[in-house]
Design a protein around this motif. Structure first.
Motif, mmCIF file in Angstrom:
data_model
loop_
_atom_site.group_PDB
_atom_site.id
_atom_site.type_symbol
_atom_site.label_atom_id
_atom_site.label_comp_id
_atom_site.label_asym_id
_atom_site.label_seq_id
_atom_site.Cartn_x
_atom_site.Cartn_y
_atom_site.Cartn_z
ATOM 1 N N MET A 1 29.908 8.728 -1.289
ATOM 2 C CA MET A 1 28.625 9.037 -0.710
ATOM 3 C C MET A 1 27.576 9.096 -1.819
ATOM 4 O O MET A 1 27.869 8.838 -2.965
ATOM 5 N N CYS A 2 26.446 9.507 -1.534
ATOM 6 C CA CYS A 2 25.361 9.661 -2.501
ATOM 7 C C CYS A 2 24.368 10.631 -1.854
ATOM 8 O O CYS A 2 23.819 10.327 -0.802
ATOM 9 N N THR A 3 24.166 11.776 -2.466
ATOM 10 C CA THR A 3 23.329 12.800 -1.845
ATOM 11 C C THR A 3 21.944 12.894 -2.454
ATOM 12 O O THR A 3 21.129 13.692 -1.977
ATOM 13 N N ALA A 4 21.700 12.116 -3.503
ATOM 14 C CA ALA A 4 20.371 12.090 -4.123
ATOM 15 C C ALA A 4 20.236 10.828 -4.956
ATOM 16 O O ALA A 4 21.229 10.258 -5.418
ATOM 17 N N ILE A 5 18.993 10.417 -5.132
ATOM 18 C CA ILE A 5 18.685 9.342 -6.065
ATOM 19 C C ILE A 5 17.440 9.749 -6.842
ATOM 20 O O ILE A 5 16.708 10.658 -6.424
ATOM 21 N N THR A 6 17.209 9.071 -7.949
ATOM 22 C CA THR A 6 15.937 9.223 -8.650
ATOM 23 C C THR A 6 15.381 7.831 -8.912
ATOM 24 O O THR A 6 16.119 6.849 -8.984
ATOM 25 N N LEU A 7 14.072 7.799 -9.055
ATOM 26 C CA LEU A 7 13.377 6.574 -9.414
ATOM 27 C C LEU A 7 12.319 6.941 -10.440
ATOM 28 O O LEU A 7 11.648 7.976 -10.294
ATOM 29 N N ALA A 8 12.174 6.126 -11.474
ATOM 30 C CA ALA A 8 11.188 6.411 -12.520
ATOM 31 C C ALA A 8 9.803 6.584 -11.910
ATOM 32 O O ALA A 8 9.384 5.801 -11.061
ATOM 33 N N TRP A 9 9.118 7.590 -12.394
ATOM 34 C CA TRP A 9 7.753 7.934 -11.943
ATOM 35 C C TRP A 9 6.847 6.716 -11.992
ATOM 36 O O TRP A 9 6.086 6.464 -11.079
ATOM 37 N N ARG A 10 6.948 5.937 -13.074
ATOM 38 C CA ARG A 10 6.042 4.806 -13.282
ATOM 39 C C ARG A 10 6.297 3.638 -12.326
ATOM 40 O O ARG A 10 5.506 2.718 -12.245
ATOM 41 N N GLU A 11 7.399 3.649 -11.602
ATOM 42 C CA GLU A 11 7.711 2.576 -10.656
ATOM 43 C C GLU A 11 7.123 2.823 -9.260
ATOM 44 O O GLU A 11 7.251 1.977 -8.382
ATOM 45 N N ILE A 12 6.498 3.980 -9.089
ATOM 46 C CA ILE A 12 5.932 4.318 -7.785
ATOM 47 C C ILE A 12 4.407 4.373 -7.919
ATOM 48 O O ILE A 12 3.890 5.109 -8.760
ATOM 49 N N GLY B 1 21.963 7.872 -9.195
ATOM 50 C CA GLY B 1 22.458 8.473 -7.970
ATOM 51 C C GLY B 1 23.228 9.727 -8.293
ATOM 52 O O GLY B 1 23.676 9.920 -9.445
ATOM 53 N N LEU B 2 23.399 10.586 -7.308
ATOM 54 C CA LEU B 2 24.104 11.855 -7.492
ATOM 55 C C LEU B 2 25.136 12.049 -6.404
ATOM 56 O O LEU B 2 24.841 11.854 -5.225
ATOM 57 N N GLU B 3 26.342 12.407 -6.806
ATOM 58 C CA GLU B 3 27.385 12.775 -5.859
ATOM 59 C C GLU B 3 28.237 13.871 -6.471
ATOM 60 O O GLU B 3 28.746 13.707 -7.581
ATOM 61 N N ARG B 4 28.357 14.992 -5.746
ATOM 62 C CA ARG B 4 29.179 16.124 -6.179
ATOM 63 C C ARG B 4 28.908 16.527 -7.627
ATOM 64 O O ARG B 4 29.826 16.748 -8.424
ATOM 65 N N GLY B 5 27.649 16.578 -7.987
ATOM 66 C CA GLY B 5 27.245 17.038 -9.310
ATOM 67 C C GLY B 5 27.345 15.994 -10.408
ATOM 68 O O GLY B 5 27.064 16.279 -11.563
ATOM 69 N N VAL B 6 27.742 14.781 -10.078
ATOM 70 C CA VAL B 6 27.897 13.703 -11.060
ATOM 71 C C VAL B 6 26.766 12.691 -10.875
ATOM 72 O O VAL B 6 26.610 12.113 -9.792
ATOM 73 N N TRP B 7 25.974 12.509 -11.946
ATOM 74 C CA TRP B 7 24.928 11.487 -11.926
ATOM 75 C C TRP B 7 25.507 10.172 -12.397
ATOM 76 O O TRP B 7 26.289 10.131 -13.333
ATOM 77 N N PHE B 8 25.146 9.077 -11.738
ATOM 78 C CA PHE B 8 25.603 7.747 -12.146
ATOM 79 C C PHE B 8 24.414 6.792 -12.164
ATOM 80 O O PHE B 8 23.451 6.943 -11.413
ATOM 81 N N LEU B 9 24.499 5.822 -13.071
ATOM 82 C CA LEU B 9 23.434 4.837 -13.263
ATOM 83 C C LEU B 9 23.444 3.813 -12.131
ATOM 84 O O LEU B 9 24.507 3.339 -11.719
ATOM 85 N N MET C 1 35.392 9.380 -10.701
ATOM 86 C CA MET C 1 34.159 9.953 -11.239
ATOM 87 C C MET C 1 33.601 11.044 -10.325
ATOM 88 O O MET C 1 33.175 12.100 -10.790
ATOM 89 N N THR C 2 33.578 10.813 -9.014
ATOM 90 C CA THR C 2 32.910 11.739 -8.096
ATOM 91 C C THR C 2 33.868 12.525 -7.203
ATOM 92 O O THR C 2 33.465 13.508 -6.590
ATOM 93 N N GLY C 3 35.097 12.052 -7.079
ATOM 94 C CA GLY C 3 36.035 12.706 -6.172
ATOM 95 C C GLY C 3 35.780 12.387 -4.715
ATOM 96 O O GLY C 3 36.288 13.064 -3.829
ATOM 97 N N TYR C 4 34.991 11.348 -4.459
ATOM 98 C CA TYR C 4 34.688 11.010 -3.076
ATOM 99 C C TYR C 4 35.176 9.608 -2.760
ATOM 100 O O TYR C 4 35.124 8.721 -3.614
ATOM 101 N N HIS C 5 35.621 9.376 -1.521
ATOM 102 C CA HIS C 5 36.233 8.109 -1.140
ATOM 103 C C HIS C 5 35.250 7.070 -0.592
ATOM 104 O O HIS C 5 35.651 5.969 -0.242
ATOM 105 N N ARG C 6 33.969 7.399 -0.490
ATOM 106 C CA ARG C 6 32.943 6.447 -0.044
ATOM 107 C C ARG C 6 31.889 6.347 -1.140
ATOM 108 O O ARG C 6 31.560 7.346 -1.787
ATOM 109 N N GLU C 7 31.345 5.169 -1.332
ATOM 110 C CA GLU C 7 30.285 4.984 -2.319
ATOM 111 C C GLU C 7 29.166 4.159 -1.704
ATOM 112 O O GLU C 7 29.379 3.421 -0.739
ATOM 113 N N PRO C 8 27.957 4.263 -2.253
ATOM 114 C CA PRO C 8 26.877 3.421 -1.749
ATOM 115 C C PRO C 8 27.143 1.949 -2.054
ATOM 116 O O PRO C 8 27.893 1.624 -2.982
#
Length: 156
Positions: free
Chosen positions: A1-12, A101-109, A142-149
Motif C-alpha cells: 500500500m502507500c499511505t502518503a506521498i510527497t512532491l517537491a514544492w517547486r513542482e507545484i 512514498g510512505l508505508e508503515r513508517g518506511v519512506w521509499f523513492l 522493506m515495508t512488511g506489506y503485501h501490496r504496493e503502488p
C-alpha cells in the motif's frame, strides 16, 4: 500500500499551493533538503497531485462520502480494475506525481510517479484512487506489506 506521498514544492504552481492551502503540508527532511508537500491519506481532506488532461491538478484522494456514487476507498487493486468490477464508474488512467512514498513508517523513492484512476461521481466530482498490485519481494521486506503502488517506469 502507500499511505502518503510527497512532491517537491517547486513542482507545484504557486496558484495551486495557495488555492488548496498546501503551505500547511510543507515538510523539509533536513536544513539543506528541498521543501516538499506532504499528501497523507489520513489528512482531513486527503488530496493527490495528479497529471490529467495535460495539466497538474490537485484532486481528492479516494472517497469518504457515503452520499457519493464513487467507491468508498482510497485505493483500487489492479486485478479488481481488470476484472471489470469498476467499469460502471468509467475509470480514467491518471499519473500521480510523487518523489517519495510512505508505508508503515518506511519512506521509499519514487522516480517517475504512480499510476492511479480517476472516477467522477453522480455530481461529476472527481476522486483519484491509487492503483495497487502484488508487492515485490523487496517491497514486502522493506515495508512488511503485501501490496504496493503501481510505479510508473520502474519496479522496486
Amino acid at each position: 500500500m502507500c499511505t502518503a506521498i510527497t512532491l517537491a514544492w517547486r513542482e507545484i504552481p504557486r496558484k495551486l499551493i495557495r488555492r488548496f492551502q498546501l503551505e500547511e503540508r510543507v515538510i523539509q527532511r533536513s536544513e539543506t533538503a528541498d521543501k516538499e508537500i506532504l499528501f497523507l491519506q489520513r489528512h482531513r481532506q486527503p488530496l493527490l497531485p495528479v497529471f490529467y488532461q495535460g495539466e497538474l491538478h490537485i484532486l481528492p484522494w479516494g472517497n469518504r462520502q457515503r452520499n457519493s456514487s464513487a467507491p468508498l476507498a482510497w485505493w483500487c487493486d489492479v486485478a479488481t480494475l481488470q476484472s471489470g468490477a469498476w467499469a460502471q464508474y468509467h475509470p480514467e488512467p491518471v499519473e500521480i506525481l510523487a518523489n517519495f512514498g510512505l508505508e508503515r513508517g518506511v519512506w521509499f523513492l519514487i522516480r517517475e510517479g504512480l499510476q492511479g484512476v480517476l472516477i467522477h461521481d453522480q455530481r461529476e466530482q472527481p476522486s483519484v484512487y491509487l492503483l495497487l498490485q502484488p508487492a515485490s519481494h523487496y517491497y514486502q521486506v522493506m515495508t512488511g506489506y503485501h501490496r504496493e503502488p503501481v510505479f510508473l517506469g520502474e519496479q522496486i
